[in-house]
Design a protein around this motif. Sequence first.
Motif, PDB file in Angstrom:
ATOM      1  N   LEU A 145       0.827  -1.205   0.000  1.00  0.00           N
ATOM      2  CA  LEU A 145       0.000   0.000   0.000  1.00  0.00           C
ATOM      3  C   LEU A 145       0.862   1.257   0.000  1.00  0.00           C
ATOM      4  O   LEU A 145       0.626   2.194  -0.774  1.00  0.00           O
ATOM      5  N   VAL A 146       1.881   1.280   0.869  1.00  0.00           N
ATOM      6  CA  VAL A 146       2.734   2.458   0.979  1.00  0.00           C
ATOM      7  C   VAL A 146       3.495   2.709  -0.327  1.00  0.00           C
ATOM      8  O   VAL A 146       3.749   3.862  -0.698  1.00  0.00           O
ATOM      9  N   ARG A 147       3.812   1.638  -1.038  1.00  0.00           N
ATOM     10  CA  ARG A 147       4.584   1.788  -2.283  1.00  0.00           C
ATOM     11  C   ARG A 147       3.694   1.988  -3.503  1.00  0.00           C
ATOM     12  O   ARG A 147       4.205   2.048  -4.625  1.00  0.00           O
ATOM     13  N   ASN A 148       2.388   2.089  -3.289  1.00  0.00           N
ATOM     14  CA  ASN A 148       1.458   2.250  -4.414  1.00  0.00           C
ATOM     15  C   ASN A 148       0.846   3.646  -4.366  1.00  0.00           C
ATOM     16  O   ASN A 148      -0.147   3.870  -3.663  1.00  0.00           O
ATOM     17  N   PRO A 149       1.398   4.617  -5.108  1.00  0.00           N
ATOM     18  CA  PRO A 149       0.888   5.992  -5.049  1.00  0.00           C
ATOM     19  C   PRO A 149      -0.577   6.099  -5.448  1.00  0.00           C
ATOM     20  O   PRO A 149      -1.307   6.945  -4.920  1.00  0.00           O
ATOM     21  N   LYS A 150      -1.027   5.251  -6.370  1.00  0.00           N
ATOM     22  CA  LYS A 150      -2.414   5.334  -6.822  1.00  0.00           C
ATOM     23  C   LYS A 150      -3.380   5.029  -5.687  1.00  0.00           C
ATOM     24  O   LYS A 150      -4.382   5.725  -5.497  1.00  0.00           O
ATOM     25  N   GLU A 151      -3.086   3.981  -4.908  1.00  0.00           N
ATOM     26  CA  GLU A 151      -3.969   3.641  -3.792  1.00  0.00           C
ATOM     27  C   GLU A 151      -3.902   4.696  -2.701  1.00  0.00           C
ATOM     28  O   GLU A 151      -4.920   5.070  -2.109  1.00  0.00           O
ATOM     29  N   LEU A 152      -2.719   5.199  -2.411  1.00  0.00           N
ATOM     30  CA  LEU A 152      -2.579   6.224  -1.382  1.00  0.00           C
ATOM     31  C   LEU A 152      -3.317   7.495  -1.765  1.00  0.00           C
ATOM     32  O   LEU A 152      -3.935   8.149  -0.917  1.00  0.00           O
ATOM     33  N   SER A 153      -3.277   7.837  -3.040  1.00  0.00           N
ATOM     34  CA  SER A 153      -3.932   9.078  -3.476  1.00  0.00           C
ATOM     35  C   SER A 153      -5.433   9.013  -3.260  1.00  0.00           C
ATOM     36  O   SER A 153      -6.076  10.032  -2.983  1.00  0.00           O
ATOM     37  N   GLY A 154      -6.025   7.812  -3.359  1.00  0.00           N
ATOM     38  CA  GLY A 154      -7.452   7.687  -3.129  1.00  0.00           C
ATOM     39  C   GLY A 154      -7.847   8.091  -1.722  1.00  0.00           C
ATOM     40  O   GLY A 154      -8.887   8.727  -1.508  1.00  0.00           O
ATOM     41  N   HIS A 155      -7.013   7.743  -0.736  1.00  0.00           N
ATOM     42  CA  HIS A 155      -7.292   8.131   0.647  1.00  0.00           C
ATOM     43  C   HIS A 155      -7.006   9.614   0.867  1.00  0.00           C
ATOM     44  O   HIS A 155      -7.738  10.288   1.609  1.00  0.00           O
ATOM     45  N   LEU A 156      -5.989  10.134   0.228  1.00  0.00           N
ATOM     46  CA  LEU A 156      -5.651  11.543   0.409  1.00  0.00           C
ATOM     47  C   LEU A 156      -6.695  12.456  -0.221  1.00  0.00           C
ATOM     48  O   LEU A 156      -6.908  13.577   0.262  1.00  0.00           O
ATOM     49  N   VAL A 157      -7.367  12.000  -1.269  1.00  0.00           N
ATOM     50  CA  VAL A 157      -8.428  12.802  -1.880  1.00  0.00           C
ATOM     51  C   VAL A 157      -9.522  13.103  -0.864  1.00  0.00           C
ATOM     52  O   VAL A 157     -10.042  14.221  -0.790  1.00  0.00           O
ATOM     53  N   ASN A 158      -9.895  12.106  -0.055  1.00  0.00           N
ATOM     54  CA  ASN A 158     -10.916  12.325   0.961  1.00  0.00           C
ATOM     55  C   ASN A 158     -10.476  13.379   1.973  1.00  0.00           C
ATOM     56  O   ASN A 158     -11.283  14.199   2.420  1.00  0.00           O
ATOM     57  N   VAL A 159      -9.206  13.360   2.344  1.00  0.00           N
ATOM     58  CA  VAL A 159      -8.681  14.362   3.269  1.00  0.00           C
ATOM     59  C   VAL A 159      -8.759  15.748   2.652  1.00  0.00           C
ATOM     60  O   VAL A 159      -9.167  16.724   3.299  1.00  0.00           O
ATOM     61  N   VAL A 160      -8.389  15.861   1.380  1.00  0.00           N
ATOM     62  CA  VAL A 160      -8.434  17.153   0.690  1.00  0.00           C
ATOM     63  C   VAL A 160      -9.868  17.681   0.632  1.00  0.00           C
ATOM     64  O   VAL A 160     -10.114  18.877   0.861  1.00  0.00           O
ATOM     65  N   VAL A 161     -10.825  16.806   0.330  1.00  0.00           N
ATOM     66  CA  VAL A 161     -12.229  17.228   0.288  1.00  0.00           C
ATOM     67  C   VAL A 161     -12.673  17.775   1.635  1.00  0.00           C
ATOM     68  O   VAL A 161     -13.334  18.820   1.732  1.00  0.00           O
ATOM     69  N   ALA A 162     -12.305  17.081   2.725  1.00  0.00           N
ATOM     70  CA  ALA A 162     -12.673  17.536   4.065  1.00  0.00           C
ATOM     71  C   ALA A 162     -12.056  18.903   4.369  1.00  0.00           C
ATOM     72  O   ALA A 162     -12.727  19.783   4.932  1.00  0.00           O
ATOM     73  N   LEU A 163     -10.804  19.107   3.990  1.00  0.00           N
ATOM     74  CA  LEU A 163     -10.149  20.380   4.248  1.00  0.00           C
ATOM     75  C   LEU A 163     -10.778  21.510   3.438  1.00  0.00           C
ATOM     76  O   LEU A 163     -10.942  22.636   3.940  1.00  0.00           O
ATOM     77  N   LEU A 164     -11.150  21.221   2.198  1.00  0.00           N
ATOM     78  CA  LEU A 164     -11.806  22.246   1.370  1.00  0.00           C
ATOM     79  C   LEU A 164     -13.152  22.642   1.966  1.00  0.00           C
ATOM     80  O   LEU A 164     -13.502  23.832   2.011  1.00  0.00           O
ATOM     81  N   LEU A 165     -13.915  21.647   2.430  1.00  0.00           N
ATOM     82  CA  LEU A 165     -15.204  21.953   3.054  1.00  0.00           C
ATOM     83  C   LEU A 165     -15.008  22.798   4.312  1.00  0.00           C
ATOM     84  O   LEU A 165     -15.721  23.778   4.544  1.00  0.00           O
TER      85      LEU A 165
END
Length: 306
Positions: free
Chosen positions: A42-62
């Motif tokens: 998981l840590v070595r897979n940027p695509k999977e990590l980005s999916g979780h970080l997108v949710n964080v970005v959405v929360a911060l924007l809200l």
Amino acid sequence: MAQEDDTAGRAAPAGAPAGAGSRRRRYWRAGLLRGGIELRHLVRNPKELSGHLVNVVVALLLAGYISDKVPGTRVPMAHLTLAGFAAYLLFQIGLVNLPQILVTEREEGALLRLRATPGGIPAYLVAKSLLVVAMAFGTLAVLLGAAAVLVDGPLPHGPGGWLTLLWVSALGLLAVVPLGAAIGAVLPNPREALALIMLPSMGLLITSGAMFPLTSLPVLVQKIASVFPLKWMAQGLRSALLPDAARAAEPAGSWELPTVALILTAWAVLGFLLAVPLLRRAARRESGSRLSERHRKAGWSGSRTA
């Protein structure tokens, strides 16, 4: 996945003791080894990590966009939204992401291989639990840390607040991860899994008071939301992250932490009672012919769609 399966298979050598305690220790050891491998993937897979970080970005924007106060208090509405979104991220990882992982691996033949592995199902559940817990607490830490730095987000006040944050998060995961495993055992395929899970999850996000005060919703909606774990996860995290003045926006006028613990525990017990037999049943039903037939149908459907 072959490396993980080999690891699980080596956990039961021919000369190993046959006692139940020894078997359980082997299953736990195999599960932890497999979970560690999956975490590294998981840590070595940027695509999977980005999916979780997108949710964080959405929360911060809200949170950055909302400037109102919680009705009847001086608490920023952005803080309530961040606390609710933290609960939803835990809920989503256990009840949305986990079923998708299980269904995808079933389609790849993982459950079929587990049938031939001594203790395969218990070790598999231990590995997935480790993976989900690491994903959940990692995402939660990133969200709260980034919110505190970027949008003046809330953090627990004192040791009691940190302790509440820890036990509510852990118990919330126990409430939803087994349910996610049970759902993943019965869903038909990865495409349908996403469609079948996301709509109810978004409905719960809106009706559980995770994004705005529950008291602003009709009483009937409040009662329905109170049946499900997300409402209590969000309420427990609000108690850890928000000042006591925010209790004025709660339906009962208090955090109701004993009720939070009771209902989340009940969901955890229900989930475990469902998950293990359903996963074992799914593994027993797996066969080479069933797997080939599903692959054939998926290929046919894909060609028709193209």
